[in-house]
Design an enzyme around this catalytic site. Structure first.
Site, mmCIF file in Angstrom:
data_model
loop_
_atom_site.group_PDB
_atom_site.id
_atom_site.type_symbol
_atom_site.label_atom_id
_atom_site.label_comp_id
_atom_site.label_asym_id
_atom_site.label_seq_id
_atom_site.Cartn_x
_atom_site.Cartn_y
_atom_site.Cartn_z
ATOM 1 N N GLY A 99 90.763 12.524 95.429
ATOM 2 C CA GLY A 99 89.961 13.735 95.574
ATOM 3 C C GLY A 99 90.363 14.831 94.600
ATOM 4 O O GLY A 99 91.064 14.600 93.636
ATOM 5 N N HIS A 120 87.627 12.166 86.523
ATOM 6 C CA HIS A 120 87.174 11.216 87.551
ATOM 7 C C HIS A 120 85.690 10.878 87.343
ATOM 8 O O HIS A 120 85.283 9.728 87.500
ATOM 9 C CB HIS A 120 87.312 11.830 88.949
ATOM 10 C CG HIS A 120 88.722 12.120 89.366
ATOM 11 N ND1 HIS A 120 89.223 13.388 89.431
ATOM 12 C CD2 HIS A 120 89.726 11.297 89.745
ATOM 13 C CE1 HIS A 120 90.477 13.351 89.850
ATOM 14 N NE2 HIS A 120 90.816 12.091 90.034
#
Ligand code: PAF
Length: 279
Positions: free
Chosen positions: A31, A37
């Site tokens: 996260g 990402h």
């Protein structure tokens, strides 16, 4: 975009798709997502019909000295970001499901986890290997994408897949950087603006060492002392390690003959930063 928090439901959903002949690409994360990402998810989109990402801050990869509760989190923001790049499924388990009472299995790789980050983070890569194997089993992925930013992690996962004959392809994706060269990382959020400027020395050092090597300097000790000098010129940065290793085994080398990689870890204020690059 589908969000599933339950392990069995995720596994059932993914198995169903695989049985229909669909390919699954997987991007595991902890996260607090950034462009790095999202680049992995975009890469995953090119490689399979279905892209699954996971958000799980894995407690077993934090060493006792590291503060799990300090790890940055932003689930709402993460979900918006994943939707913006067309991720199909996000798996968000909690720690009680991943490690229920009675859990006692650990995946432990020997040599490849001992040096570099493994030296100062004992047990870290066991935690990574264990959770990644669990995530592979849950998502049933055909291919998984990992950032080269965590180069030792990528090498450990490649070794794990090879050693255990896991039916999954591992793809390493080049590190995403700020326009000035700072490797994108969730940990950058701990840095002040001044520290971010200082951290640029890492990319500058990697680039300089590569240039020197390409110009013909193959002696590792010479390349390392050049790199050390550059980093040590910046106040408040403390080198944890600066090493040149074989790009696959991560074993130290004396001369750059085959594919080699420079890996560096430093402390800047309270933050630990890592970076690496090819030679
Ligand atoms: O790189 C990370 O974010 C983590 O180490 C991973 C691979 C998601 C395992 O927890």
């Amino acid at each position: 975009m589908q969000i599933i928090r339950n392990i069995i439901e995720t596994q059932f959903f993914c198995l169903g798709l695989k049985n229909q002949g669909k390919h699954i690409a997987f991007v595991p994360t902890m996260g607090f997502l950034h462009e790095g990402h999202l680049a992995l998810v975009k890469e995953a989109k090119k490689r399979a019909e279905l892209v699954v990402s996971s958000i799980f801050v894995n407690p077993t990869q934090f060493t006792p000295q590291e503060d799990l509760s300090r790890y940055p989190r932003d689930e709402e923001g993460d979900l918006k970001k994943l939707a913006s790049v067309d991720c199909d499924l996000v798996f968000i388990p909690d720690a009680d499901q991943m490690y229920p009472e009675g859990f006692q299995t650990k995946i432990s790789l020997s040599e490849i986890t001992q040096g570099l980050c493994g030296a100062s983070r004992p047990g870290h890569f066991d935690g990574v290997a264990t959770v990644v194997l669990k995530l592979f089993n849950i998502t049933q992925a055909n291919v998984a994408i990992f950032g080269e930013k965590d180069y030792q992690q990528l090498a450990v996962i490649r070794r794990l897949v090879k050693d255990l004959n896991l039916p999954i392809e591992i793809v390493g994706h080049p590190t995403e950087r700020s326009p000035q060269g700072l490797a994108l990382s969730s940990r950058n959020s701990y840095l002040s603006e001044e520290e971010k400027q200082k951290a640029l020395v890492l990319f500058q050092t990697l680039s300089k060492m590569r240039k020197k090597c390409q110009e013909g300097e193959k002696k590792v000790s010479t390349l390392l002392s050049l790199g050390r000098k550059m980093i040590e010129q910046v106040s408040e940065i403390k080198i944890e390690y600066l090493e040149i290793v074989d790009a696959v085994s991560l074993k130290p080398i004396q001369k750059v003959e085959r594919e080699a990689r420079v890996l560096v870890a430093v402390r800047l204020g309270k933050t630990r930063l890592i970076d690496n690059g090819p030679l």
